[in-house]
Design a protein around this motif. Structure first.
Motif, PDB file in Angstrom:
ATOM      1  N   LEU A 165       0.838  -1.194   0.000  1.00 50.88           N
ATOM      2  CA  LEU A 165       0.000   0.000   0.000  1.00 50.88           C
ATOM      3  C   LEU A 165       0.873   1.245   0.000  1.00 50.88           C
ATOM      4  O   LEU A 165       1.889   1.315   0.712  1.00 50.88           O
ATOM      5  N   ARG A 166       0.479   2.213  -0.781  1.00 50.22           N
ATOM      6  CA  ARG A 166       1.227   3.467  -0.835  1.00 50.22           C
ATOM      7  C   ARG A 166       1.235   4.125   0.537  1.00 50.22           C
ATOM      8  O   ARG A 166       0.227   4.165   1.243  1.00 50.22           O
ATOM      9  N   GLY A 167       2.396   4.643   0.923  1.00 58.63           N
ATOM     10  CA  GLY A 167       2.535   5.286   2.217  1.00 58.63           C
ATOM     11  C   GLY A 167       2.132   6.747   2.191  1.00 58.63           C
ATOM     12  O   GLY A 167       1.563   7.253   1.223  1.00 58.63           O
ATOM     13  N   ILE A 168       2.449   7.440   3.266  1.00 58.05           N
ATOM     14  CA  ILE A 168       2.080   8.840   3.417  1.00 58.05           C
ATOM     15  C   ILE A 168       2.965   9.714   2.536  1.00 58.05           C
ATOM     16  O   ILE A 168       4.193   9.653   2.608  1.00 58.05           O
ATOM     17  N   ILE A 169       2.335  10.532   1.723  1.00 63.27           N
ATOM     18  CA  ILE A 169       3.026  11.482   0.858  1.00 63.27           C
ATOM     19  C   ILE A 169       2.454  12.867   1.147  1.00 63.27           C
ATOM     20  O   ILE A 169       1.229  13.023   1.244  1.00 63.27           O
ATOM     21  N   ASP A 170       3.321  13.869   1.309  1.00 60.59           N
ATOM     22  CA  ASP A 170       2.837  15.196   1.675  1.00 60.59           C
ATOM     23  C   ASP A 170       2.266  15.934   0.460  1.00 60.59           C
ATOM     24  O   ASP A 170       2.279  15.426  -0.666  1.00 60.59           O
ATOM     25  N   GLU A 171       1.786  17.146   0.724  1.00 62.88           N
ATOM     26  CA  GLU A 171       1.091  17.906  -0.323  1.00 62.88           C
ATOM     27  C   GLU A 171       2.028  18.307  -1.464  1.00 62.88           C
ATOM     28  O   GLU A 171       1.578  18.626  -2.565  1.00 62.88           O
ATOM     29  N   LYS A 172       3.327  18.259  -1.227  1.00 65.59           N
ATOM     30  CA  LYS A 172       4.292  18.602  -2.269  1.00 65.59           C
ATOM     31  C   LYS A 172       4.779  17.372  -3.040  1.00 65.59           C
ATOM     32  O   LYS A 172       5.652  17.477  -3.905  1.00 65.59           O
ATOM     33  N   GLY A 173       4.239  16.203  -2.695  1.00 61.58           N
ATOM     34  CA  GLY A 173       4.649  14.978  -3.366  1.00 61.58           C
ATOM     35  C   GLY A 173       5.873  14.332  -2.756  1.00 61.58           C
ATOM     36  O   GLY A 173       6.448  13.415  -3.338  1.00 61.58           O
ATOM     37  N   GLY A 174       6.272  14.790  -1.574  1.00 60.84           N
ATOM     38  CA  GLY A 174       7.433  14.225  -0.897  1.00 60.84           C
ATOM     39  C   GLY A 174       7.028  13.177   0.122  1.00 60.84           C
ATOM     40  O   GLY A 174       5.856  13.026   0.471  1.00 60.84           O
ATOM     41  N   SER A 175       8.006  12.439   0.615  1.00 67.30           N
ATOM     42  CA  SER A 175       7.775  11.393   1.608  1.00 67.30           C
ATOM     43  C   SER A 175       8.630  11.637   2.830  1.00 67.30           C
ATOM     44  O   SER A 175       9.868  11.608   2.750  1.00 67.30           O
ATOM     45  N   PRO A 176       8.025  11.886   3.991  1.00 66.17           N
ATOM     46  CA  PRO A 176       8.810  12.079   5.216  1.00 66.17           C
ATOM     47  C   PRO A 176       9.707  10.885   5.521  1.00 66.17           C
ATOM     48  O   PRO A 176      10.820  11.041   6.015  1.00 66.17           O
TER      49      PRO A 176
END
Length: 338
Positions: A165-176
Motif C-alpha cells: 500500500l502506498r505510504g504517506i506522501i505530503d502535499e508537495k509529493g514528498g515522503s517524510p
C-alpha cells in the motif's frame, strides 16, 4: 452502464498513460512514462500468450472497460513471482531488548531491517480507478477480479501473496519516510527515486542502501509517525485486503514506509470461496444473488458484476451478464458472492 474486466493489450497504452498522469506520484507500478508502460504491456502480452501452467516471473495487466463507451476507466496488475529479475527489498520492523544490571533498566528498541523475506511471493498491485468512477463498487470489482483470475490460473501463482500500500506522501509529493532514510544516502528526492525505481528497477537500492538496521527512535518525528501507515486514499484498499484475509506483519515499503500486507494464497477469501461451474440457463430478471462472475482463459479472461444462482454442479446467471461475458450454456464460469 456496464463495466467488464479484461486483459490489457498493447492498444491500451494511451489509456494507461492518461491514467498514470492522474496518480499523483508514489505509484511505482503505473509510472507516467510511455517506454515503461510499453514494456509492461509487452510483458503482460507475453504472459497471456504463454500456455504452460507453471510458475514463472510474469506480469499480468487487467483493464476496467466501460462496454457502452469503450472507455478504459481503471487498471490493476498481478505479479506472479517477485524478486526474480532483481532483489525484492522490504524493511521489517524488528525489536532489540537489552538489560543493564547496574542501572536496573531494560531498554527495547525498534529497528528497520532491510530484508528479502517476501521474495518469491506473488503480488497484487497497480490498482488505479479513474477519479470520475470512484463509486458503484468499481474499485472492489478491480480488486477482487484479480483473485478470480488467480483461482482460474492457480498453478501460475505462488503460495504466498502480498500487496503493498502506498505510504504517506505530503502535499508537495514528498515522503517524510524517504527524506529521513533513503534521501540521506542517495541525494535524490522521493519523486526522483520513485520515478527511477519505476523505470529502472531497484538495484540501486542494493548498491547504495546501508545494510545495517536503522533505529526508529533516531528518526525525526515526521518519519516515525508514518511508518506502516497507508496513504489516506489507500485506507479503503487496506480494509478490503483485511476482509480478504491479508494481514500486516511489520513489513514496510523501503521508499515511503507504507504497509505491506500478506496472506497465504489459498486462504484469500475470494480465492478460497470461488467456484467453477458450467452455465446452464439464464435467470429471470431480479432473481439470484449478487456476485462477481468471470469466464475465459488467459487473454480471453473477462469479469463483471452480475447475479447468479448455484445449482449442484451448474450455475445460472442473468441475461445482461451472459451478454457482457459472451457466454452460452456449457461454458465454464468462475464466481464469488459479492
Amino acid at each position: 452502464m456496464s463495466f467488464i474486466i479484461r486483459a490489457a493489450t498493447r492498444d491500451d497504452l494511451q489509456h494507461l498513460y492518461e491514467m498514470a498522469k492522474l496518480t499523483g506520484g508514489g505509484f511505482t507500478n503505473l509510472p507516467p512514462d510511455r517506454p515503461s508502460l510499453t514494456a509492461k504491456l509487452d510483458l503482460s502480452t507475453k504472459a497471456f500468450e504463454r500456455t504452460d501452467d507453471t510458475l514463472e516471473d510474469e506480469t499480468f495487466v487487467l483493464i476496467l472497460e466501460n462496454t457502452e463507451t469503450g472507455e478504459v476507466r481503471g487498471t490493476s496488475q498481478l505479479f506472479t513471482q517477485v524478486g526474480q529479475k532483481w532483489p525484492f527489498y522490504s524493511y521489517r520492523i524488528t525489536s532489540l531488548t537489552q538489560h543493564s544490571k547496574e542501572l536496573n533498566r531494560t531498554m527495547r528498541a525498534d529497528m528497520l531491517s532491510l530484508v528479502n523475506d517476501l521474495e518469491g511471493s506473488s503480488e497484487v498491485g497497480g490498482l488505479f480507478l479513474h477519479p470520475s468512477e470512484r463509486a458503484g463498487g468499481l474499485g472492489l470489482l478491480l480488486a477482487r477480479s484479480r483473485y478470480l483470475f488467480i483461482a482460474a490460473h492457480r498453478p501460475r501463482f505462488g503460495d504466498q501473496i502480498l500487496a503493498e500500500l502506498r505510504g504517506i506522501i505530503d502535499e508537495k509529493g514528498g515522503s517524510p519516510f524517504w527524506d529521513a532514510i533513503g534521501g540521506r544516502f542517495f541525494g535524490m528526492s522521493f519523486q526522483e527515486a520513485d520515478e527511477f525505481n519505476a523505470i529502472h528497477g531497484n538495484q540501486f537500492i542494493a548498491d547504495l542502501m546501508p545494510k545495517h538496521p536503522v533505529y526508529i527512535s533516531m528518526l525525526e518525528d515526521g518519519a516515525r509517525k508514518v511508518i506502516g501507515l497507508p496513504h489516506p486514499n489507500g485506507r479503503a484498499a487496506m480494509r478490503m485486503l483485511e476482509n480478504e484475509g491479508f494481514a500486516y506483519h511489520q513489513y514496510v515499503d523501503i521508499f515511503d514506509g507504507g504497509p505491506s500486507m500478506t496472506a497465504r494464497t489459498d486462504q484469500v477469501r475470494s480465492i478460497r470461496d470461488a467456484v467453477e461451474m458450467s452455465l446452464d440457463g439464464l435467470l429471470d430478471e431480479g432473481t439470484g444473488e449478487k456476485a462477481l462472475i468471470a469466464t475465459g482463459h488467459l487473454a480471453s479472461f473477462r469479469c463483471c458484476y452480475g447475479n447468479r444462482m448455484l445449482e449442484d454442479d451448474s450455475i445460472r446467471v442473468d441475461p445482461m451478464t451472459a451478454k457482457a461475458l459472451n457466454i452460452t450454456d456449457g461454458d465454464m464460469v468462475w464466481s464469488i458472492a459479492r
